[in-house]
Design a protein around this motif. Structure first.
Motif, PDB file in Angstrom:
ATOM      1  N   SER A  13       0.862  -1.169   0.000  1.00  0.00           N
ATOM      2  CA  SER A  13       0.000   0.000   0.000  1.00  0.00           C
ATOM      3  C   SER A  13       0.904   1.225   0.000  1.00  0.00           C
ATOM      4  O   SER A  13       1.627   1.477   0.963  1.00  0.00           O
ATOM      5  N   CYS A  14       0.882   1.959  -1.101  1.00  0.00           N
ATOM      6  CA  CYS A  14       1.709   3.167  -1.220  1.00  0.00           C
ATOM      7  C   CYS A  14       0.918   4.235  -1.947  1.00  0.00           C
ATOM      8  O   CYS A  14       0.251   3.947  -2.934  1.00  0.00           O
ATOM      9  N   ASN A  15       0.980   5.434  -1.455  1.00  0.00           N
ATOM     10  CA  ASN A  15       0.219   6.529  -2.053  1.00  0.00           C
ATOM     11  C   ASN A  15       1.085   7.470  -2.882  1.00  0.00           C
ATOM     12  O   ASN A  15       0.590   8.462  -3.398  1.00  0.00           O
ATOM     13  N   ARG A  16       2.344   7.165  -2.978  1.00  0.00           N
ATOM     14  CA  ARG A  16       3.267   7.932  -3.812  1.00  0.00           C
ATOM     15  C   ARG A  16       4.461   7.045  -4.135  1.00  0.00           C
ATOM     16  O   ARG A  16       4.615   5.974  -3.578  1.00  0.00           O
ATOM     17  N   ASN A  17       5.268   7.475  -5.079  1.00  0.00           N
ATOM     18  CA  ASN A  17       6.488   6.742  -5.464  1.00  0.00           C
ATOM     19  C   ASN A  17       6.222   5.303  -5.897  1.00  0.00           C
ATOM     20  O   ASN A  17       6.993   4.390  -5.599  1.00  0.00           O
ATOM     21  N   ARG A  18       5.141   5.112  -6.619  1.00  0.00           N
ATOM     22  CA  ARG A  18       4.743   3.762  -7.036  1.00  0.00           C
ATOM     23  C   ARG A  18       5.830   3.062  -7.853  1.00  0.00           C
ATOM     24  O   ARG A  18       6.036   1.859  -7.691  1.00  0.00           O
ATOM     25  N   GLN A  19       6.521   3.783  -8.693  1.00  0.00           N
ATOM     26  CA  GLN A  19       7.563   3.150  -9.516  1.00  0.00           C
ATOM     27  C   GLN A  19       8.691   2.594  -8.655  1.00  0.00           C
ATOM     28  O   GLN A  19       9.271   1.564  -8.978  1.00  0.00           O
ATOM     29  N   GLN A  20       8.992   3.258  -7.551  1.00  0.00           N
ATOM     30  CA  GLN A  20      10.062   2.784  -6.674  1.00  0.00           C
ATOM     31  C   GLN A  20       9.620   1.562  -5.862  1.00  0.00           C
ATOM     32  O   GLN A  20      10.442   0.735  -5.499  1.00  0.00           O
ATOM     33  N   VAL A  54      -1.333  -1.010  -4.189  1.00  0.00           N
ATOM     34  CA  VAL A  54      -2.645  -0.402  -3.952  1.00  0.00           C
ATOM     35  C   VAL A  54      -2.428   0.974  -3.351  1.00  0.00           C
ATOM     36  O   VAL A  54      -1.351   1.279  -2.837  1.00  0.00           O
ATOM     37  N   GLN A  55      -3.464   1.784  -3.420  1.00  0.00           N
ATOM     38  CA  GLN A  55      -3.410   3.090  -2.782  1.00  0.00           C
ATOM     39  C   GLN A  55      -4.760   3.374  -2.147  1.00  0.00           C
ATOM     40  O   GLN A  55      -5.767   2.736  -2.470  1.00  0.00           O
ATOM     41  N   ALA A 114      -7.192   2.652   5.920  1.00  0.00           N
ATOM     42  CA  ALA A 114      -7.494   2.826   4.496  1.00  0.00           C
ATOM     43  C   ALA A 114      -6.568   1.957   3.648  1.00  0.00           C
ATOM     44  O   ALA A 114      -6.999   1.375   2.640  1.00  0.00           O
ATOM     45  N   GLY A 115      -5.313   1.833   4.040  1.00  0.00           N
ATOM     46  CA  GLY A 115      -4.384   0.963   3.331  1.00  0.00           C
ATOM     47  C   GLY A 115      -4.759  -0.498   3.472  1.00  0.00           C
ATOM     48  O   GLY A 115      -4.673  -1.277   2.512  1.00  0.00           O
ATOM     49  N   ILE A 116      -5.210  -0.873   4.665  1.00  0.00           N
ATOM     50  CA  ILE A 116      -5.647  -2.253   4.893  1.00  0.00           C
ATOM     51  C   ILE A 116      -6.884  -2.543   4.054  1.00  0.00           C
ATOM     52  O   ILE A 116      -6.993  -3.595   3.432  1.00  0.00           O
ATOM     53  N   ARG A 117      -7.796  -1.590   4.017  1.00  0.00           N
ATOM     54  CA  ARG A 117      -9.004  -1.768   3.201  1.00  0.00           C
ATOM     55  C   ARG A 117      -8.638  -1.998   1.733  1.00  0.00           C
ATOM     56  O   ARG A 117      -9.170  -2.894   1.079  1.00  0.00           O
ATOM     57  N   ALA A 118      -7.726  -1.196   1.211  1.00  0.00           N
ATOM     58  CA  ALA A 118      -7.307  -1.342  -0.187  1.00  0.00           C
ATOM     59  C   ALA A 118      -6.636  -2.695  -0.411  1.00  0.00           C
ATOM     60  O   ALA A 118      -6.856  -3.352  -1.427  1.00  0.00           O
ATOM     61  N   GLY A 119      -5.841  -3.147   0.557  1.00  0.00           N
ATOM     62  CA  GLY A 119      -5.185  -4.447   0.445  1.00  0.00           C
ATOM     63  C   GLY A 119      -6.169  -5.601   0.492  1.00  0.00           C
ATOM     64  O   GLY A 119      -6.053  -6.568  -0.267  1.00  0.00           O
TER      65      GLY A 119
END
Length: 158
Positions: A56-63, A72-73, A84-89
């Motif tokens: 779960s990452c909301n930025r720097n997806r390429q890294q 997921v975000q 919110a990250g757990i929900r997305a996962g």
């Protein structure tokens, strides 16, 4: 440690979607520790445990992409927190069990992860808390993916 035949398969979610307030806004998972990004340490520990490694990452997806099978975000762009990250996962997890770990615990060990998986296996739908780490303020829980409906309700009530 590798996948154990006596435990149900699990998806693994590494939480790296925070705002990084305590780190001056830096993306915590990409901060280097012992010469490698924090996320790399968790990846090394968890990769052999699952064929479904989610970050779960909301930025720097390429890294983050090289460390995950799925990224997921949060649904919201205002960094609503780890739930919110757990929900997305949970929404993309391929297995009925989901091991959730924050990205900033590079010293978590295989024995603790194994104990968490063992304690959750006989009781699907329950959460196993990593009590030895609670004092450090970390989140290290093992959820059944069936908890998604309950989590949605909790987030809606916030």
């Amino acid at each position: 440690m590798t996948q154990r035949a006596d435990l149900p398969p699990c998806s693994i979610l590494l939480l790296a979607g925070g705002r990084g307030q305590r780190m001056g806004g830096r993306d915590k998972g990409l901060i280097e520790w012992q010469g490698r990004p924090l996320i790399a340490h968790l990846h090394r520990l968890t990769r052999s445990l699952s064929d479904d490694l989610i970050i779960s990452c909301n930025r720097n997806r390429q890294q983050y992409a090289p460390y995950a099978d799925q990224l997921v975000q949060d649904e919201s762009n205002d960094f609503p927190g780890p739930l919110a990250g757990i929900r997305a996962g949970l929404a993309v997890a391929r297995h009925t069990h989901l091991l959730v770990l924050p990205c900033d615990v590079p010293r978590i060990d295989a024995q603790l992860i194994d104990a968490m998986r063992q304690s959750a296996a006989p009781a699907p739908g329950q959460t196993a808390d990593a009590a030895p780490w609670r004092a450090l303020g970390t989140l290290a829980v093992y959820h059944s993916a069936r908890a998604a409906r309950h989590l949605r309700r909790c987030l809606a009530e916030r």
